[in-house]
Design a protein around this motif. Structure first.
Motif, mmCIF file in Angstrom:
data_model
loop_
_atom_site.group_PDB
_atom_site.id
_atom_site.type_symbol
_atom_site.label_atom_id
_atom_site.label_comp_id
_atom_site.label_asym_id
_atom_site.label_seq_id
_atom_site.Cartn_x
_atom_site.Cartn_y
_atom_site.Cartn_z
ATOM 1 N N GLN A 19 31.423 16.621 32.920
ATOM 2 C CA GLN A 19 31.770 15.272 32.471
ATOM 3 C C GLN A 19 31.325 15.058 31.026
ATOM 4 O O GLN A 19 32.038 14.472 30.214
ATOM 5 N N ASN A 23 33.842 14.441 27.800
ATOM 6 C CA ASN A 23 33.731 13.176 27.069
ATOM 7 C C ASN A 23 32.993 13.338 25.744
ATOM 8 O O ASN A 23 32.491 12.361 25.180
ATOM 9 N N GLN A 25 30.148 14.419 24.776
ATOM 10 C CA GLN A 25 28.775 13.928 24.657
ATOM 11 C C GLN A 25 27.886 15.072 24.169
ATOM 12 O O GLN A 25 28.123 16.246 24.467
ATOM 13 N N LYS A 323 31.431 12.452 38.279
ATOM 14 C CA LYS A 323 32.307 11.588 37.466
ATOM 15 C C LYS A 323 31.949 10.114 37.687
ATOM 16 O O LYS A 323 31.887 9.332 36.738
ATOM 17 N N GLN A 324 31.687 9.772 38.935
ATOM 18 C CA GLN A 324 31.339 8.371 39.224
ATOM 19 C C GLN A 324 30.047 7.973 38.514
ATOM 20 O O GLN A 324 29.952 6.885 37.946
ATOM 21 N N PHE A 326 28.747 9.388 35.786
ATOM 22 C CA PHE A 326 28.957 9.372 34.341
ATOM 23 C C PHE A 326 29.627 8.058 33.923
ATOM 24 O O PHE A 326 29.208 7.394 32.966
ATOM 25 N N LYS A 327 30.652 7.660 34.638
ATOM 26 C CA LYS A 327 31.374 6.424 34.277
ATOM 27 C C LYS A 327 30.492 5.196 34.448
ATOM 28 O O LYS A 327 30.605 4.229 33.702
ATOM 29 N N HIS A 328 29.626 5.265 35.441
ATOM 30 C CA HIS A 328 28.707 4.152 35.674
ATOM 31 C C HIS A 328 27.703 4.027 34.525
ATOM 32 O O HIS A 328 27.515 2.945 33.961
ATOM 33 N N THR A 330 27.842 5.402 31.502
ATOM 34 C CA THR A 330 28.377 5.370 30.136
ATOM 35 C C THR A 330 29.251 4.147 29.894
ATOM 36 O O THR A 330 29.215 3.548 28.829
ATOM 37 N N PHE A 331 30.036 3.771 30.895
ATOM 38 C CA PHE A 331 30.984 2.667 30.699
ATOM 39 C C PHE A 331 30.701 1.467 31.608
ATOM 40 O O PHE A 331 31.487 0.528 31.640
ATOM 41 N N MET A 333 30.969 1.259 34.795
ATOM 42 C CA MET A 333 31.852 1.089 35.961
ATOM 43 C C MET A 333 31.045 1.090 37.253
ATOM 44 O O MET A 333 30.107 1.868 37.396
#
Ligand SMILES: Cc1cc2nc3c(=O)[nH]c(=O)nc-3n(C[C@H](O)[C@H](O)[C@H](O)COP(=O)(O)OP(=O)(O)OC[C@H]3O[C@@H](n4cnc5c(N)ncnc54)[C@H](O)[C@@H]3O)c2cc1C
Length: 347
Positions: A19, A23, A25, A323-324, A326-328, A330-331, A333
């Motif tokens: 991830q 992205n 990073q 992925k969940q 990372f999105k949480h 970083t973004f 979510m």
């Protein structure tokens, strides 16, 4: 300043690293090879529970993304990790035959379960036949980790050392570890989580598993499941992986005579040809009290994340949960409630 520090590089850490790379990073990885779970795993992907013929939690849903991520790794490292191999579940009675037929008509199950077969498999007697699963197989996680670690080392992104938790300083904007500064840190230490003072309140139980590698003249092209699994060693022809045991008391990575005897006996009942044991290994599966992954951020510091609790199905669960997370982190979510570690917070 790094974007992320990643502690632990089993299949969970690897998936989180994917991830980070996807992205763009900037990150650094710590791993000291203190846990073995991914290293000794059979690497099987199979979304069906073969004892009861029921779907494993979210496994069929998460499998396509897992395979996609391992395919991307094949391209990145120019190596082969995914081996599609059918699973042959040895049936032991007319009742089991009926249960197989009934289950294979249900949603999800029908995508994998095939009609009963009486195909002859070298060295294996099966008077009630086999229930066949398609779309299953083995990911060579050991080779994958070797390649990924080599890549990290070449690019200076790997510290082969124990992460010392007492050296971590946390502020609301960044974390500092010795000479390293990063915006966030993610812990993916498998059973090693018990030494982590920030997350060791989580109910990670740990289930020790032992496996054998054997050599035999029998030619078995499938994964055969009876009281034990026997699966071709995708890295060496003529060798087979036999596993695994489940022990909830012993929390060491030490192979035992008891497990060897148990596996040898069960294999002897399944395989009617001589075999030689060439290797025995043990590891601790990061299992959780409610059998769901442990994903989320620390209750007081949202720049500290955890990716753990992959249990018996790390190959299928790690890519999606990575992925969940990372999105949480970083973004912002939201995480699915079932995996979020908030479920263990007391009100
Ligand atoms: C016998 C057996 C068979 C299995 N078969 C399968 C199978 O067929 N299919 C399947 O999907 N799953 C299987 N599993 C389960 C699977 O192995 C796990 O779900 C998965 O490997 C867990 O991965 P992980 O990355 O969370 O943990 P691990 O693989 O344990 O990785 C954790 C990493 O963190 C590192 N670490 C820990 N603490 C520190 C520290 N302080 N500093 C630096 N590094 C640290 C460790 O060295 C290790 O490399 C099996 C497990 C066992 C034991």
């Amino acid at each position: 300043m790094y974007d992320y520090i990643l502690v632990g590089f089993g299949v969970a850490g690897f998936s989180f690293m994917q991830q980070l790379e996807e992205n763009r990073q900037n990150f650094i990885v710590f791993d000291n090879q203190s846990q073995q779970s991914t290293r000794i795993a059979g690497g099987m992907f199979n979304p069906i529970i073969l004892k009861r013929f029921t779907p494993a939690w979210q496994a069929a849903e998460m499998l396509p993304y897992a395979l996609l991520q391992f395919q991307k790794a094949e391209l990145a490292y120019q190596n082969k990790y995914i081996h599609y191999i059918d699973i042959y579940r040895k049936l032991t009675s007319v009742e089991e035959q009926n249960n197989w037929v009934v289950a294979s008509d249900k949603p999800v199950m029908r995508d994998f379960m095939q009609p009963i077969s009486f195909e002859k498999i070298d060295g294996i007697a099966a008077p009630f036949g086999f229930g066949i699963l398609k779309g299953t197989g083995i990911v060579n996680v050991n080779r994958l980790l070797d390649d990924a670690l080599y890549g990290l080392q070449q690019t200076g992104k790997l510290r082969k050392e124990k992460f010392d938790y007492s050296q971590l300083q946390i502020t609301s904007d960044f974390v500092q570890y010795k000479d390293i500064k990063a915006r966030k840190i993610v812990f993916a230490e498998g059973y090693g989580l018990h030494h982590n003072p920030f997350f060791n309140h989580l109910p990670l139980m740990g289930t020790k598993g032992e496996m054998l590698m054997i050599e035999t003249d029998a030619e078995i092209p499938y994964i055969v499941k009876s009281n034990v699994f026997i699966a071709p060693n995708v890295a060496k022809k003529g060798q087979y992986y036999v596993g695994a045991t489940y022990n909830w008391e012993d929390k060491t990575n030490t192979p035992t005579a008891e497990a060897r005897k148990h596996l040898k006996e069960k294999l002897g009942q399944l395989l009617q040809k001589p075999f030689k044991i060439v290797l025995q290994k043990a590891g601790i599966r990061p299992t959780v009290i409610d059998r769901r992954p442990l994903v989320g951020v620390h209750p007081n510091y949202n720049n500290l994340g955890v990716l753990n609790g992959m249990g018996t199905r790390g190959v299928i669960l790690a890519p999606t949960t990575a992925k969940q997370l990372f999105k949480h982190m970083t973004f912002g979510m939201p995480l699915p409630k079932e995996i979020d570690i908030k479920r263990f917070e007391k009100n």
